[in-house]
Design a protein around this motif. Structure first.
Motif, PDB file in Angstrom:
ATOM      1  N   ASP A 197      -9.443   5.499 -12.935  1.00  0.00           N
ATOM      2  CA  ASP A 197     -10.387   5.810 -11.848  1.00  0.00           C
ATOM      3  C   ASP A 197     -10.804   4.572 -11.048  1.00  0.00           C
TER       4      ASP A 197
ATOM      5  N   CYS B 127      -2.104   8.175  -5.959  1.00  0.00           N
ATOM      6  CA  CYS B 127      -1.779   9.463  -6.575  1.00  0.00           C
ATOM      7  C   CYS B 127      -2.174   9.498  -8.044  1.00  0.00           C
ATOM      8  N   TYR B 128      -2.353  10.712  -8.553  1.00  0.00           N
ATOM      9  CA  TYR B 128      -2.738  10.900  -9.950  1.00  0.00           C
ATOM     10  C   TYR B 128      -2.369  12.314 -10.383  1.00  0.00           C
TER      11      TYR B 128
ATOM     12  N   PHE C 216      -0.340   6.425 -16.222  1.00  0.00           N
ATOM     13  CA  PHE C 216       0.235   7.559 -15.490  1.00  0.00           C
ATOM     14  C   PHE C 216       1.489   8.064 -16.216  1.00  0.00           C
TER      15      PHE C 216
ATOM     16  N   CYS D  55       0.677   5.317  -8.357  1.00  0.00           N
ATOM     17  CA  CYS D  55       0.319   6.440  -9.237  1.00  0.00           C
ATOM     18  C   CYS D  55      -0.380   5.904 -10.476  1.00  0.00           C
ATOM     19  N   THR D  56      -1.643   6.265 -10.643  1.00  0.00           N
ATOM     20  CA  THR D  56      -2.409   5.797 -11.792  1.00  0.00           C
ATOM     21  C   THR D  56      -3.475   6.804 -12.199  1.00  0.00           C
ATOM     22  N   GLN D  57      -3.802   6.810 -13.492  1.00  0.00           N
ATOM     23  CA  GLN D  57      -4.885   7.676 -13.988  1.00  0.00           C
ATOM     24  C   GLN D  57      -6.181   6.867 -14.138  1.00  0.00           C
TER      25      GLN D  57
ATOM     26  N   ARG E 222      -8.015   3.349  -8.892  1.00  0.00           N
ATOM     27  CA  ARG E 222      -7.829   4.285  -7.757  1.00  0.00           C
ATOM     28  C   ARG E 222      -8.840   3.994  -6.657  1.00  0.00           C
TER      29      ARG E 222
END
Ligand SMILES: [Zn+2]
Length: 263
Positions: free
Chosen positions: A127, A142-143, A34, A123-125, A130
């Protein structure tokens, strides 16, 4: 250029605020990917979030995330430096675990602290991370959407259903309330049944009157016309018969005269 809008940030944040009592200043916890995305696209997170929430945010990471970034600092020096400047949550993973495991663990409800004792937005990118985090009902995930727009993922269906059930249970009467409510409910039902029966009796009475009442006869004026027509026909026939009789009598009297003359 028209500013891009997030898909459902405000709606999703309201859900967590209402159902899990999230209040500002909001506590955001970042993982390495993130931070990288945020730096790569020059995202001004404070500005974006202030625009949506009108509230301050606190930015954190965990010791396990920092440990991983330390090992990768030669590849991502900016990311490591940024993470170093964040406040660090003491996750108590002495031997270190993967950032994904660490983030899932810090948001787990801790029974020894009375259940949910943190209000982190993760908050992480990633998948997979998430989707795993969304299985924990109270965690806002969040992303960055379209590279630079801060977004909060929609709560899972299970989470929404759990909240709905909890609300239903909340509004059910307890044992004490039942003792008061049940007799009142019985009385209401009784009154409603009496009212219904009274209505039915009234209806039956009205129907009985309608059946007894003689059926309306034909219009007397139309009968008068019919009678007049019949009388006319009868008179005509009588007249015809009378004429026939007269003619027969006249014929007979002529014959009689002829007979008398001949004799
Ligand atoms: Zn940790």
């Amino acid at each position: 250029m028209k500013a891009k809008k997030t898909k459902g940030f405000k709606k999703n944040l309201s859900f967590y605020r209402i159902n899990f009592s999230f209040q500002p200043p909001y506590q955001l916890v970042f993982d390495g990917n993130f931070i990288k995305q945020m730096l790569d696209h020059n995202v001004d997170l404070d500005k974006q979030l202030f625009k949506y929430t009108k509230a301050k945010i606190w930015k954190h990471t965990t010791l396990c995330v920092l440990r991983e970034l330390t090992s990768l600092q030669h590849l991502f020096p900016r990311v490591f430096k940024y993470a170093q400047g964040l406040s660090k949550i003491n996750c108590k993973h002495i031997d270190g675990v993967s950032p994904a495991e660490c983030l899932i663990d810090i948001v787990q409800p801790k029974p020894e602290f009375g259940g949910i004792n943190n209000f982190f937005w993760i908050c992480t990118q990633d998948d997979e991370l998430r989707s795993n985090l969304l299985q924990i009902d109270h965690v806002p995930v969040c992303y960055l959407f379209q590279n630079n727009l801060f977004e909060m993922a929609e709560p899972s269906k299970t989470c929404k259903m759990n909240i709905k059930s909890l609300k239903e249970i909340k509004y059910l009467p307890n044992e004490k309330e039942k003792l008061i409510i049940l007799p009142i409910q019985k009385e209401i039902k009784k009154l409603q049944a009496e009212k219904r029966m009274e209505k039915e009796r009234k209806l039956a009475k009205e129907l009985a009157i309608k059946i007894k009442k003689p059926a309306k006869g034909p219009n007397p004026l139309s009968i008068k016309k019919k009678i007049q027509k019949l009388n006319k026909t009868i008179n005509k026939r009588r007249h015809k018969i009378k004429n026939k009789k007269t003619r027969r009598l006249n014929k007979q009297s002529v014959n009689n005269e002829i007979i008398e003359q001949n004799s």
